[in-house]
Write a protein that holds these residues in place. Structure first.
Motif, short mmCIF file in Angstrom:
data_model
loop_
_atom_site.label_atom_id
_atom_site.label_comp_id
_atom_site.label_asym_id
_atom_site.label_seq_id
_atom_site.Cartn_x
_atom_site.Cartn_y
_atom_site.Cartn_z
N PHE A 101 49.64 55.89 62.37
CA PHE A 101 50.44 54.80 62.90
C PHE A 101 51.50 54.41 61.88
N ILE A 102 52.53 53.76 62.37
CA ILE A 102 53.66 53.33 61.54
C ILE A 102 53.48 51.86 61.21
N LEU A 103 53.65 51.52 59.95
CA LEU A 103 53.58 50.13 59.51
C LEU A 103 54.90 49.74 58.87
N ILE A 104 55.57 48.77 59.46
CA ILE A 104 56.83 48.24 58.94
C ILE A 104 56.57 46.81 58.46
N SER A 105 57.06 46.49 57.29
CA SER A 105 56.82 45.15 56.75
C SER A 105 58.04 44.70 55.95
N ASP A 106 58.18 43.39 55.81
CA ASP A 106 59.23 42.85 54.94
C ASP A 106 58.86 43.01 53.46
N CYS A 107 57.64 43.44 53.20
CA CYS A 107 57.20 43.69 51.82
C CYS A 107 57.98 44.86 51.24
N LEU A 108 58.65 44.65 50.13
CA LEU A 108 59.48 45.70 49.53
C LEU A 108 58.64 46.77 48.84
N SER A 109 57.41 46.44 48.48
CA SER A 109 56.54 47.40 47.78
C SER A 109 55.46 47.94 48.72
N ILE A 110 55.85 48.22 49.95
CA ILE A 110 54.87 48.65 50.95
C ILE A 110 54.20 49.97 50.56
N ASP A 111 54.95 50.88 49.92
CA ASP A 111 54.35 52.15 49.48
C ASP A 111 53.19 51.90 48.53
N ASP A 112 53.41 51.03 47.56
CA ASP A 112 52.37 50.73 46.58
C ASP A 112 51.17 50.08 47.25
N TRP A 113 51.45 49.21 48.22
CA TRP A 113 50.34 48.53 48.89
C TRP A 113 49.49 49.52 49.68
N ILE A 114 50.13 50.44 50.38
CA ILE A 114 49.39 51.43 51.16
C ILE A 114 48.55 52.31 50.24
N THR A 115 49.13 52.75 49.13
CA THR A 115 48.40 53.57 48.17
C THR A 115 47.17 52.84 47.66
N LYS A 116 47.33 51.58 47.33
CA LYS A 116 46.21 50.77 46.82
C LYS A 116 45.15 50.58 47.91
N TYR A 117 45.59 50.32 49.14
CA TYR A 117 44.64 50.09 50.23
C TYR A 117 43.81 51.35 50.49
N ILE A 118 44.45 52.51 50.51
CA ILE A 118 43.74 53.76 50.76
C ILE A 118 42.75 54.05 49.63
N SER A 119 43.15 53.78 48.39
CA SER A 119 42.26 54.04 47.26
C SER A 119 41.04 53.13 47.29
N GLU A 120 41.21 51.91 47.80
CA GLU A 120 40.10 50.96 47.86
C GLU A 120 39.27 51.12 49.13
N ASN A 121 39.80 51.85 50.11
CA ASN A 121 39.10 52.06 51.38
C ASN A 121 39.13 53.54 51.73
N PRO A 122 38.46 54.39 50.94
CA PRO A 122 38.57 55.84 51.13
C PRO A 122 38.06 56.35 52.47
N GLU A 123 37.24 55.54 53.17
CA GLU A 123 36.73 55.97 54.46
C GLU A 123 37.70 55.65 55.61
N PHE A 124 38.78 54.95 55.30
CA PHE A 124 39.77 54.64 56.34
C PHE A 124 40.46 55.94 56.73
N PHE A 125 40.28 56.37 57.98
CA PHE A 125 40.69 57.72 58.35
C PHE A 125 42.11 57.81 58.90
#
Length: 287
Positions: A101-125
């Motif tokens: 899915f596509i996630l658009i946000s006003d957050c300028l560091s969205i790439d960093d946030w996604i990377t952090k979220y995936i690393s903290e939730n490795p089972e998120f498929f």
């Protein structure tokens, strides 16, 4: 020419800034649905993008893809929770791609946030393809920008990373012969082992066997990751003590003796004997 559903055009009349934000996607997608939705105490805009042939050919995406616009300068996990709920609601269920899915946000560091979220939730498929609203506005209709980001996320995440064994059936495919052979051996009370190079799916196979065992009530499945620091530092009797406690908990068996290095062997034997009387098999993996 890109197609925009008339109802979506009406939506843009009320939300003109969003029309500018999603404009770069029109080189690669039709926009078939749009609506504001609220869940988990957060309100977002939900879109369905129908892929053009170039997206189908390049990425194998044939269904509509869910796109979320979260108009916030910070992203929170509840945005993902809300998105998950939309996947299971009408009209998305059975209609949109499940894996991306596509996630658009006003957050300028969205790439960093996604990377952090995936690393903290490795089972998120699901694979999150992220864009900041500002970079989409700056792209000014550049369809290549959209596809470059697809390249980054769809080809950049290794779903078979040895750190991320598959713990659900959604992404698990194949290996039926190996699973059937090992499962059959275990049900006969025989020992089995799986050997192979790293990142070849050994741990994912173990989890798959465990799910099958528990689904068919064929035994008790316990897995120990010997890469974990605490396990590496156990003395032999300390690890066996932990195994005794874990099996007892699964069997709802009350330990009558205090476990020590002198008693742990006999207690372990008692637990196995109790399990045998109950018709339970102990399935214990140590990758």
């Amino acid at each position: 020419m890109p197609f925009i559903n008339p109802e979506v055009r009406d939506y843009f009349q009320e939300n003109p800034i969003e029309e500018k934000i999603v404009k770069p996607f029109l080189h690669n997608f039709d926009i078939t649905w749009a609506k504001k939705r609220k869940a988990f105490n957060t309100e977002v805009s939900v879109y369905f993008f129908k892929p053009e042939q170039i997206i189908i050919d390049n990425y194998g995406i044939s269904r509509e893809i869910l796109a979320i616009y979260a108009p916030y300068y910070t992203i929170e996990s509840r945005t993902i929770q809300a998105t998950e709920s939309f996947f299971h609601d009408f009209p998305a269920v059975g209609r949109v791609e499940n894996l991306n899915f596509i996630l658009i946000s006003d957050c300028l560091s969205i790439d960093d946030w996604i990377t952090k979220y995936i690393s903290e939730n490795p089972e998120f498929f699901r694979i999150i393809i992220g864009y900041s609203s500002q970079e989409l506005l700056d792209a000014k209709g550049d369809g290549y920008f959209v596809r470059r980001r697809f390249d980054k996320y769809l080809y950049g995440r290794d779903l078979f990373d040895f750190r991320l064994p598959l713990k659900n059936d959604f992404l698990f495919f194949g290996r039926k012969d190996i699973i059937a052979k090992v499962y059959s051996s275990l049900m006969k009370g025989e020992n089995s082992g799986i050997f192979g190079l790293r990142k070849t799916g050994k741990t994912s196979i173990l989890y798959k066997i465990g799910r099958q065992i528990e689904a068919e009530k064929g035994g008790i499945f316990i897995i120990y990751d010997c890469k974990e620091w605490d396990i590496q530092n156990y003395r032999w009797y300390e690890l066996l003590e932990r195994i005794c406690f874990d099996i007892s908990k699964k069997l709802d068996y009350t330990l009558l003796k205090k476990i020590s290095d002198k008693t742990v062997n006999s207690i372990f034997a008692e637990i196995i004997e109790y399990a045998d009387k109950k018709g339970k098999k102990i399935i214990h993996f140590s990758p």
